[in-house]
Design a protein around this motif. Structure first.
Motif, PDB file in Angstrom:
ATOM      1  N   UNK A 223      -9.855  42.454  24.800  1.00  0.00           N
ATOM      2  CA  UNK A 223     -10.661  41.882  23.899  1.00  0.00           C
ATOM      3  C   UNK A 223     -10.311  41.936  22.609  1.00  0.00           C
ATOM      4  N   UNK A 224      -9.765  43.052  22.124  1.00  0.00           N
ATOM      5  CA  UNK A 224      -9.282  43.344  20.485  1.00  0.00           C
ATOM      6  C   UNK A 224      -8.086  42.915  20.632  1.00  0.00           C
TER       7      UNK A 224
ATOM      8  N   UNK B 202       3.141  31.364  18.937  1.00  0.00           N
ATOM      9  CA  UNK B 202       3.716  32.371  19.933  1.00  0.00           C
ATOM     10  C   UNK B 202       3.845  31.673  21.357  1.00  0.00           C
ATOM     11  N   UNK B 203       2.927  30.777  21.873  1.00  0.00           N
ATOM     12  CA  UNK B 203       3.159  30.082  23.038  1.00  0.00           C
ATOM     13  C   UNK B 203       2.817  28.678  22.715  1.00  0.00           C
ATOM     14  N   UNK B 204       3.881  27.876  22.514  1.00  0.00           N
ATOM     15  CA  UNK B 204       3.864  26.632  21.891  1.00  0.00           C
ATOM     16  C   UNK B 204       3.438  25.811  23.373  1.00  0.00           C
ATOM     17  N   UNK B 205       2.771  24.525  23.108  1.00  0.00           N
ATOM     18  CA  UNK B 205       2.377  23.725  24.536  1.00  0.00           C
ATOM     19  C   UNK B 205       3.613  23.086  24.791  1.00  0.00           C
TER      20      UNK B 205
ATOM     21  N   UNK C 160      -4.213  37.816  19.105  1.00  0.00           N
ATOM     22  CA  UNK C 160      -3.165  36.916  19.628  1.00  0.00           C
ATOM     23  C   UNK C 160      -3.755  35.563  19.505  1.00  0.00           C
ATOM     24  N   UNK C 161      -5.010  35.301  19.736  1.00  0.00           N
ATOM     25  CA  UNK C 161      -5.613  33.878  19.481  1.00  0.00           C
ATOM     26  C   UNK C 161      -5.371  33.261  18.102  1.00  0.00           C
ATOM     27  N   UNK C 162      -5.167  34.075  17.125  1.00  0.00           N
ATOM     28  CA  UNK C 162      -4.752  33.632  15.632  1.00  0.00           C
ATOM     29  C   UNK C 162      -3.429  32.871  15.699  1.00  0.00           C
TER      30      UNK C 162
END
Length: 305
Positions: free
Chosen positions: A275-276, A288-291, A281-283
C-alpha cells in the motif's frame, strides 16, 4: 446492501478488502457490490461460505441455473430478494457495465460444473479469462474506463489473469484434494505427471507451479501499463492489489515443492508495505509503465460480437 457487500469482502478476501479502501468512496462501494456478487456466485457454485473449504456439490447444474436466472433478473433491474444479486443490478446500471462481461464470468462456473479440465495452455488462459479476467473488465468499468476502450480493458483483463494464475499455482494441492486440476494436460505430460496421481511427484509439480508463477508475473507487469488510464486513487488500489497478489506467485516459486505443504499467504505487514509503495508508484505510473508498451506474446481475450 452496501453494508452487506462490505462484510462480504471483509470475510472473503483480506487482500482485496485492504486494496479497496484506497478507492474514492463511490468507487469503493461499487467495487464492494461487484465483489459481493462474484463471491456469492462462487459460493453457490462450489458449496462454500465466503471461500474456505471447497465441497463436492451434487446439484451443480441446478446451482448454475440459479446463478444465471438471478443474474439475468438483476441485470434487468428486477428485484431478486438477494442483496448480492440486487447489488450487481445497481452497479451495472450506474456504471454501464456490459452485460456480456457478467455472463462471461458465469461461463467459468459452467466449466467447473461440467468437471472441465484444460488440455492446453490456451485452454487454461481461456478459463482464467472467464473466472477472473472478466472480473477485471467489470472492475475497470467501475473505475471509470470507457467500455469501448479495448486497450485499457486488455490490461485490466491481464490483471485478472495474473490473479487467477497465482491462485492456481498456490492451490494445486487443495484443488487436487477436491478432485480438480487446472494444470494443462500437455504440461503434465511434459513432466511425466499422471493426471490421476498429481501429488505423486512434488518436484515435477513444483516445476509447473513455477511456470504458472512466471506467467502470472508477465500478466501482472502488463496490467501495470493500463494504470495511466485510471485516476490516482484507482491506480493506487490496482497497483497495491497487483503487488499483494504478485507476492503470492513469487512466494510459490520461491518455495519450490514446499509450496505444496502449506498454503501461501501474504502477511498484513507485507500488504501494508505494498500500500505504501504503490502510493509512490501511482504518482509516476504513466512514465514508468507507458500505455503504448505492446502486450507482446500475451494471450488475447475474446471480444464481444
Amino acid at each position: 446492501m452496501v453494508a452487506q457487500a462490505r462484510e462480504s469482502i471483509s470475510r472473503g478476501s483480506k487482500s482485496f478488502a485492504m486494496a479497496s479502501k484506497l478507492f474514492a468512496p463511490a468507487t469503493r462501494e461499487r467495487a464492494w457490490l461487484l465483489y459481493a456478487w462474484c463471491r456469492k456466485c462462487d459460493d453457490l457454485a462450489d458449496g462454500q461460505d465466503h471461500g474456505g473449504t471447497m465441497t463436492s456439490v451434487e446439484d451443480a447444474a441446478t446451482r448454475l441455473a440459479t446463478i444465471r436466472t438471478l443474474t439475468d433478473a438483476a441485470l434487468r433491474r428486477e428485484a431478486t430478494g438477494d442483496p448480492a444479486f440486487d447489488g450487481l443490478g445497481v452497479v451495472a446500471a450506474e456504471c454501464r457495465i456490459p452485460h456480456g462481461f457478467a455472463r462471461d464470468l458465469i461461463e467459468g462456473f459452467a466449466l467447473d460444473a461440467a468437471d472441465w479440465r484444460p488440455q492446453t495452455e490456451n485452454d487454461l488462459l481461456q478459463y482464467c479469462y472467464h473466472v477472473a479476467g472478466a472480473v477485471g473488465l467489470m472492475m475497470a468499468v467501475v473505475m471509470g474506463v470507457d467500455p469501448q476502450d479495448e486497450a485499457t480493458l486488455d490490461r485490466a483483463c491481464d490483471l485478472g489473469l495474473a490473479f487467477q494464475l497465482a491462485n492456481i499455482a498456490r492451490d494445486v494441492a487443495e484443488d487436487a484434494e477436491a478432485g480438480r486440476c487446472y494444470l494443462p494436460r500437455d504440461w503434465l505430460t511434459e513432466q511425466g505427471i499422471a493426471p490421476d496421481a498429481l501429488m505423486a511427484n512434488p518436484a515435477a509439480l513444483a516445476v509447473l507451479q513455477q511456470r504458472l508463477a512466471s506467467k502470472a508475473a508477465n500478466y501482472e507487469q502488463s496490467a501495470r501499463h493500463g494504470t495511466g488510464a485510471l485516476g490516482y486513487r484507482s491506480a493506487w488500489a490496482v497497483l497495491s492489489a497487483a503487488g499483494i497478489y504478485g507476492d503470492i506467485a513469487r512466494e510459490v516459486a520461491r518455495r519450490g515443492p514446499g509450496a505444496l505443504d502449506n498454503r501461501v499467504i501474504t502477511t498484513k505487514a507485507a500488504k501494508l508495505g505494498w500500500v505504501a509503495k504503490s502510493a509512490f508508484q501511482a504518482r509516476g505510473r504513466a512514465a514508468k509503465w507507458p500505455a503504448e508498451m505492446p502486450r507482446q506474446g500475451l494471450w488475447t481475450r475474446p471480444r464481444a460480437d
